[in-house]
Design a protein around this motif. Structure first.
Motif, PDB file in Angstrom:
ATOM      1  N   LYS A  51       0.823  -1.207   0.000  1.00 32.16           N
ATOM      2  CA  LYS A  51       0.000   0.000   0.000  1.00 32.16           C
ATOM      3  C   LYS A  51       0.859   1.259   0.000  1.00 32.16           C
ATOM      4  O   LYS A  51       2.067   1.227   0.240  1.00 32.16           O
ATOM      5  CB  LYS A  51      -0.948   0.026   1.187  1.00 32.16           C
ATOM      6  N   ILE A  52       0.189   2.361  -0.275  1.00 32.79           N
ATOM      7  CA  ILE A  52       0.799   3.689  -0.227  1.00 32.79           C
ATOM      8  C   ILE A  52      -0.043   4.518   0.725  1.00 32.79           C
ATOM      9  O   ILE A  52      -1.230   4.753   0.479  1.00 32.79           O
ATOM     10  CB  ILE A  52       0.842   4.356  -1.609  1.00 32.79           C
ATOM     11  N   ASP A  53       0.540   4.940   1.818  1.00 34.15           N
ATOM     12  CA  ASP A  53      -0.181   5.733   2.813  1.00 34.15           C
ATOM     13  C   ASP A  53       0.228   7.193   2.721  1.00 34.15           C
ATOM     14  O   ASP A  53       1.417   7.508   2.581  1.00 34.15           O
ATOM     15  CB  ASP A  53       0.125   5.239   4.231  1.00 34.15           C
ATOM     16  N   ASP A  54      -0.755   8.087   2.817  1.00 31.15           N
ATOM     17  CA  ASP A  54      -0.434   9.500   2.989  1.00 31.15           C
ATOM     18  C   ASP A  54      -0.421   9.789   4.485  1.00 31.15           C
ATOM     19  O   ASP A  54      -1.348   9.463   5.206  1.00 31.15           O
ATOM     20  CB  ASP A  54      -1.415  10.404   2.245  1.00 31.15           C
ATOM     21  N   LEU A  55       0.675  10.361   4.953  1.00 28.08           N
ATOM     22  CA  LEU A  55       0.852  10.706   6.357  1.00 28.08           C
ATOM     23  C   LEU A  55       0.739  12.220   6.475  1.00 28.08           C
ATOM     24  O   LEU A  55       1.661  12.955   6.145  1.00 28.08           O
ATOM     25  CB  LEU A  55       2.218  10.224   6.851  1.00 28.08           C
ATOM     26  N   VAL A  56      -0.414  12.674   6.921  1.00 20.71           N
ATOM     27  CA  VAL A  56      -0.709  14.108   6.948  1.00 20.71           C
ATOM     28  C   VAL A  56      -0.549  14.636   8.366  1.00 20.71           C
ATOM     29  O   VAL A  56      -1.111  14.085   9.312  1.00 20.71           O
ATOM     30  CB  VAL A  56      -2.133  14.392   6.438  1.00 20.71           C
ATOM     31  N   ILE A  57       0.233  15.683   8.512  1.00 28.36           N
ATOM     32  CA  ILE A  57       0.422  16.333   9.799  1.00 28.36           C
ATOM     33  C   ILE A  57      -0.047  17.775   9.681  1.00 28.36           C
ATOM     34  O   ILE A  57       0.467  18.542   8.863  1.00 28.36           O
ATOM     35  CB  ILE A  57       1.901  16.308  10.246  1.00 28.36           C
ATOM     36  N   ASP A  58      -1.043  18.124  10.453  1.00 32.67           N
ATOM     37  CA  ASP A  58      -1.548  19.500  10.506  1.00 32.67           C
ATOM     38  C   ASP A  58      -1.254  20.071  11.890  1.00 32.67           C
ATOM     39  O   ASP A  58      -1.627  19.464  12.902  1.00 32.67           O
ATOM     40  CB  ASP A  58      -3.055  19.558  10.255  1.00 32.67           C
ATOM     41  N   GLU A  59      -0.584  21.199  11.937  1.00 36.70           N
ATOM     42  CA  GLU A  59      -0.269  21.846  13.203  1.00 36.70           C
ATOM     43  C   GLU A  59      -0.661  23.321  13.140  1.00 36.70           C
ATOM     44  O   GLU A  59      -0.340  24.010  12.168  1.00 36.70           O
ATOM     45  CB  GLU A  59       1.230  21.738  13.518  1.00 36.70           C
ATOM     46  N   LYS A  60      -1.366  23.776  14.188  1.00 35.79           N
ATOM     47  CA  LYS A  60      -1.736  25.188  14.267  1.00 35.79           C
ATOM     48  C   LYS A  60      -0.840  25.874  15.282  1.00 35.79           C
ATOM     49  O   LYS A  60      -0.636  25.373  16.388  1.00 35.79           O
ATOM     50  CB  LYS A  60      -3.203  25.338  14.670  1.00 35.79           C
ATOM     51  N   PHE A  61      -0.334  27.036  14.916  1.00 40.42           N
ATOM     52  CA  PHE A  61       0.586  27.750  15.778  1.00 40.42           C
ATOM     53  C   PHE A  61       0.097  29.182  15.978  1.00 40.42           C
ATOM     54  O   PHE A  61      -0.407  29.829  15.065  1.00 40.42           O
ATOM     55  CB  PHE A  61       1.991  27.772  15.165  1.00 40.42           C
ATOM     56  N   GLU A  62       0.249  29.658  17.216  1.00 39.92           N
ATOM     57  CA  GLU A  62      -0.097  31.030  17.561  1.00 39.92           C
ATOM     58  C   GLU A  62       1.182  31.808  17.798  1.00 39.92           C
ATOM     59  O   GLU A  62       1.992  31.457  18.653  1.00 39.92           O
ATOM     60  CB  GLU A  62      -0.969  31.050  18.824  1.00 39.92           C
ATOM     61  N   LEU A  63       1.382  32.841  17.013  1.00 44.37           N
ATOM     62  CA  LEU A  63       2.554  33.701  17.152  1.00 44.37           C
ATOM     63  C   LEU A  63       2.067  35.121  17.407  1.00 44.37           C
ATOM     64  O   LEU A  63       1.940  35.937  16.505  1.00 44.37           O
ATOM     65  CB  LEU A  63       3.423  33.639  15.896  1.00 44.37           C
ATOM     66  N   GLU A  68      -1.367  30.495  12.320  1.00 44.91           N
ATOM     67  CA  GLU A  68      -1.112  29.806  11.058  1.00 44.91           C
ATOM     68  C   GLU A  68      -1.220  28.301  11.257  1.00 44.91           C
ATOM     69  O   GLU A  68      -0.779  27.760  12.267  1.00 44.91           O
ATOM     70  CB  GLU A  68       0.294  30.142  10.538  1.00 44.91           C
ATOM     71  N   THR A  69      -1.848  27.633  10.309  1.00 43.89           N
ATOM     72  CA  THR A  69      -1.872  26.176  10.293  1.00 43.89           C
ATOM     73  C   THR A  69      -0.943  25.689   9.183  1.00 43.89           C
ATOM     74  O   THR A  69      -1.091  26.083   8.029  1.00 43.89           O
ATOM     75  CB  THR A  69      -3.287  25.628  10.048  1.00 43.89           C
ATOM     76  N   VAL A  70       0.026  24.880   9.555  1.00 48.05           N
ATOM     77  CA  VAL A  70       0.980  24.334   8.611  1.00 48.05           C
ATOM     78  C   VAL A  70       0.629  22.873   8.379  1.00 48.05           C
ATOM     79  O   VAL A  70       0.435  22.099   9.315  1.00 48.05           O
ATOM     80  CB  VAL A  70       2.423  24.460   9.132  1.00 48.05           C
ATOM     81  N   SER A  71       0.510  22.483   7.115  1.00 46.83           N
ATOM     82  CA  SER A  71       0.150  21.117   6.752  1.00 46.83           C
ATOM     83  C   SER A  71       1.265  20.489   5.922  1.00 46.83           C
ATOM     84  O   SER A  71       1.717  21.069   4.942  1.00 46.83           O
ATOM     85  CB  SER A  71      -1.162  21.107   5.955  1.00 46.83           C
ATOM     86  N   VAL A  72       1.701  19.314   6.361  1.00 50.93           N
ATOM     87  CA  VAL A  72       2.731  18.569   5.637  1.00 50.93           C
ATOM     88  C   VAL A  72       2.181  17.187   5.309  1.00 50.93           C
ATOM     89  O   VAL A  72       1.694  16.484   6.192  1.00 50.93           O
ATOM     90  CB  VAL A  72       4.021  18.435   6.465  1.00 50.93           C
ATOM     91  N   THR A  73       2.236  16.806   4.037  1.00 55.19           N
ATOM     92  CA  THR A  73       1.804  15.480   3.613  1.00 55.19           C
ATOM     93  C   THR A  73       3.012  14.692   3.133  1.00 55.19           C
ATOM     94  O   THR A  73       3.669  15.073   2.169  1.00 55.19           O
ATOM     95  CB  THR A  73       0.757  15.556   2.485  1.00 55.19           C
ATOM     96  N   ASN A  74       3.309  13.610   3.848  1.00 61.01           N
ATOM     97  CA  ASN A  74       4.361  12.684   3.477  1.00 61.01           C
ATOM     98  C   ASN A  74       3.717  11.428   2.894  1.00 61.01           C
ATOM     99  O   ASN A  74       2.536  11.173   3.116  1.00 61.01           O
ATOM    100  CB  ASN A  74       5.196  12.293   4.694  1.00 61.01           C
ATOM    101  N   TYR A  75       4.491  10.630   2.181  1.00 60.24           N
ATOM    102  CA  TYR A  75       3.977   9.367   1.652  1.00 60.24           C
ATOM    103  C   TYR A  75       4.884   8.217   2.059  1.00 60.24           C
ATOM    104  O   TYR A  75       6.115   8.340   2.057  1.00 60.24           O
ATOM    105  CB  TYR A  75       3.853   9.414   0.131  1.00 60.24           C
ATOM    106  N   LEU A  76       4.246   7.110   2.425  1.00 59.03           N
ATOM    107  CA  LEU A  76       4.948   5.908   2.831  1.00 59.03           C
ATOM    108  C   LEU A  76       4.493   4.750   1.952  1.00 59.03           C
ATOM    109  O   LEU A  76       3.321   4.364   1.980  1.00 59.03           O
ATOM    110  CB  LEU A  76       4.653   5.595   4.300  1.00 59.03           C
ATOM    111  N   THR A  77       5.402   4.229   1.141  1.00 55.07           N
ATOM    112  CA  THR A  77       5.111   3.074   0.304  1.00 55.07           C
ATOM    113  C   THR A  77       5.662   1.833   0.997  1.00 55.07           C
ATOM    114  O   THR A  77       6.861   1.758   1.279  1.00 55.07           O
ATOM    115  CB  THR A  77       5.742   3.222  -1.092  1.00 55.07           C
TER     116      THR A  77
END
Length: 248
Positions: A51-63, A68-77
């Protein structure tokens, strides 16, 4: 805890420290492209792309007043193989993974910390997120070409849990190399009982990583694949034994 959770952190470590400059630069979303292994080499080594999984990390930061919400999508095959596990019989106990995480650069400076992480740091991250693997010890380094780039591959010994049983395993981890847009890391795991066969197979898989992947080749594997990109809900007739890094 399963291997999705274990490896999601690899592509998100350091995200908090980057949030301010990423958000202010308008770089609040990042996504990699999945990578795989040459089909002929998968066949030769006996590994099945599950399988191929998308590993999505969403983080909200207060400055201050700024949010701001930063979203990173990684993939794991993921690739699996049935191997002899002694008293446990033939099980999907060998695993090979290709992880991609997006390059993030500003003014020519790479900000994704995965690019600077050693294999020991990558393995420490896995261990810190996964209770069922421990006593990891470094067992040697070598150089290997991945996508025509020379990089370090390290071998580690460890104790793992498989279906509630203690299993000694070897891990092979590469330092990150660059694709056109991403950073790529490989991880191979197999029981020490089959090292004489599987070490060479893992090295062959590492040497034949490709920047693209055939999503239709994924068979579903041990966990099924209701999540992620490229999955298939069929388990292709395999029994429901878990992989070596699955939850126990």
């Amino acid at each position: 805890m399963n291997r999705r959770t274990v490896l999601a952190g690899v592509g998100s470590i350091g995200l908090a420290s980057l949030a301010g400059c990423l958000g202010l630069a308008g770089l609040d979303k990042h996504e990699s492209d999945p990578a795989g292994v040459d089909a002929a080499v998968r066949d030769d080594t006996g590994y099945e792309q599950t399988k191929i999984d998308d590993l999505v990390i969403d983080e909200k930061f207060e400055l201050g007043p700024y949010s701001e919400t930063v979203s990173v999508t990684n993939y794991l095959t993921e690739h699996e193989k049935r191997v002899d596990m002694g008293p446990l019989g033939s099980q999907r106990g060998a695993l090979f993974m290709v992880l991609t995480t997006p390059q993030v650069s500003i003014a020519g400076r790479e900000l994704n910390p995965v690019g600077d992480m050693s294999t020991t740091e990558l393995v420490d991250l896995v261990q810190s997120n996964y209770d069922a693997i421990g006593d990891i010890a470094h067992d040697g380094n070598d150089e290997i070409a991945v996508l025509d780039q020379e990089t370090t591959i390290s071998r580690f010994t460890a104790d793992a849990q498989f279906n509630g049983q203690d299993v000694e395993v070897y891990l092979h981890v590469t330092e990150a190399v660059e694709t056109a847009e991403d950073l790529l890391v490989t991880i191979g795991v197999y029981p020490s009982l089959v090292r004489s066969q599987e070490e060479d197979n893992v090295l062959e898989l590492v040497s034949n990583v490709t920047e693209t992947v055939d999503e239709s080749a994924s068979t579903g594997g041990a966990e099924g694949s209701g999540e992620g990109n490229g999955g298939n809900e069929s388990d292709s007739g395999n029994e429901s034994d878990g992989g070596i890094l699955d939850a126990v």
